[in-house]
Write a protein that holds these residues in place. Structure first.
Motif, PDB file in Angstrom:
ATOM      1  N   VAL A  32      -8.414   0.772   4.966  1.00 19.65           N
ATOM      2  CA  VAL A  32      -7.497  -0.053   4.829  1.00 19.65           C
ATOM      3  C   VAL A  32      -7.092  -1.039   5.712  1.00 19.65           C
ATOM      4  O   VAL A  32      -6.782  -2.061   5.684  1.00 19.65           O
ATOM      5  CB  VAL A  32      -6.080   0.669   4.221  1.00 19.65           C
ATOM      6  N   ARG A  33      -7.218  -0.702   7.181  1.00 19.24           N
ATOM      7  CA  ARG A  33      -7.193  -1.310   8.123  1.00 19.24           C
ATOM      8  C   ARG A  33      -8.129  -2.387   8.533  1.00 19.24           C
ATOM      9  O   ARG A  33      -8.038  -3.581   8.900  1.00 19.24           O
ATOM     10  CB  ARG A  33      -6.980  -0.352   9.515  1.00 19.24           C
TER      11      ARG A  33
ATOM     12  N   SER B  66       4.504  -1.135   3.216  1.00 13.25           N
ATOM     13  CA  SER B  66       4.288   0.219   2.302  1.00 13.25           C
ATOM     14  C   SER B  66       5.021   0.165   1.139  1.00 13.25           C
ATOM     15  O   SER B  66       6.141  -0.562   1.079  1.00 13.25           O
ATOM     16  CB  SER B  66       5.214   1.293   3.241  1.00 13.25           C
TER      17      SER B  66
ATOM     18  N   LYS C  25       1.095  -1.278  -0.022  1.00 11.11           N
ATOM     19  CA  LYS C  25      -0.008   0.089  -0.010  1.00 11.11           C
ATOM     20  C   LYS C  25       0.860   1.181  -0.040  1.00 11.11           C
ATOM     21  O   LYS C  25       1.895   1.328   0.479  1.00 11.11           O
ATOM     22  CB  LYS C  25      -0.719   0.107   1.258  1.00 11.11           C
TER      23      LYS C  25
ATOM     24  N   TYR D 238      -6.609 -10.695   6.896  1.00  6.69           N
ATOM     25  CA  TYR D 238      -5.778 -11.720   7.919  1.00  6.69           C
ATOM     26  C   TYR D 238      -6.681 -12.745   8.208  1.00  6.69           C
ATOM     27  O   TYR D 238      -6.123 -13.935   8.403  1.00  6.69           O
ATOM     28  CB  TYR D 238      -5.368 -10.716   9.045  1.00  6.69           C
TER      29      TYR D 238
ATOM     30  N   GLU E 151      -7.641  -5.047   5.891  1.00  7.07           N
ATOM     31  CA  GLU E 151      -6.330  -5.828   6.372  1.00  7.07           C
ATOM     32  C   GLU E 151      -6.783  -6.816   7.188  1.00  7.07           C
ATOM     33  O   GLU E 151      -6.499  -7.929   7.466  1.00  7.07           O
ATOM     34  CB  GLU E 151      -5.299  -4.796   7.020  1.00  7.07           C
ATOM     35  N   LYS E 152      -7.823  -6.289   8.371  1.00  5.00           N
ATOM     36  CA  LYS E 152      -8.260  -7.153   9.368  1.00  5.00           C
ATOM     37  C   LYS E 152      -9.003  -8.398   8.600  1.00  5.00           C
ATOM     38  O   LYS E 152      -8.818  -9.653   8.897  1.00  5.00           O
ATOM     39  CB  LYS E 152      -9.252  -6.646  10.178  1.00  5.00           C
TER      40      LYS E 152
ATOM     41  N   ILE F  21      -1.446   3.346   4.453  1.00  5.03           N
ATOM     42  CA  ILE F  21      -1.063   2.392   5.455  1.00  5.03           C
ATOM     43  C   ILE F  21      -2.225   2.650   6.689  1.00  5.03           C
ATOM     44  O   ILE F  21      -2.763   1.392   7.339  1.00  5.03           O
ATOM     45  CB  ILE F  21       0.304   2.386   5.982  1.00  5.03           C
ATOM     46  N   ASP F  22      -2.444   3.720   7.376  1.00  4.36           N
ATOM     47  CA  ASP F  22      -3.188   3.835   8.610  1.00  4.36           C
ATOM     48  C   ASP F  22      -4.602   4.358   7.886  1.00  4.36           C
ATOM     49  O   ASP F  22      -5.407   4.616   9.292  1.00  4.36           O
ATOM     50  CB  ASP F  22      -2.403   5.041   9.456  1.00  4.36           C
ATOM     51  N   ASP F  23      -4.904   4.205   6.813  1.00  2.84           N
ATOM     52  CA  ASP F  23      -6.268   4.790   6.493  1.00  2.84           C
ATOM     53  C   ASP F  23      -7.338   3.739   7.156  1.00  2.84           C
ATOM     54  O   ASP F  23      -7.059   2.348   7.224  1.00  2.84           O
ATOM     55  CB  ASP F  23      -6.492   4.351   5.024  1.00  2.84           C
ATOM     56  N   PRO F  24      -8.090   4.208   8.049  1.00  2.00           N
ATOM     57  CA  PRO F  24      -9.404   3.183   8.510  1.00  2.00           C
ATOM     58  C   PRO F  24      -9.991   2.150   7.698  1.00  2.00           C
ATOM     59  O   PRO F  24     -10.141   0.950   8.083  1.00  2.00           O
ATOM     60  CB  PRO F  24     -10.537   4.049   9.031  1.00  2.00           C
TER      61      PRO F  24
END
Length: 54
Positions: free
Chosen positions: A16-17, A38, A6, A24, A20-21, A11-14
């Protein structure tokens, strides 16, 4: 292993998070690893270290 690259600014965009979850969880259910890194890490040649923990 699933590796998602990304942009550094994302990377820290809500959203994207949250994705990511979810990724995973899917990877874990399939007995795979999921990692997000990154774009600058790839450009700088530092992406191979993601394999150090395997």
């Amino acid at each position: 292993m699933i590796v998602e690259v990304k942009g550094d600014n994302k990377i820290d965009d809500p959203i994207v998070r949250a994705k990511e979850k979810a990724a995973y969880e899917i990877a874990s259910a399939s007995e795979m690893e999921y990692r997000i890194i990154s774009g600058s890490r790839v450009i700088n040649g530092n992406s191979s270290s993601i394999f150090d923990k395997i």
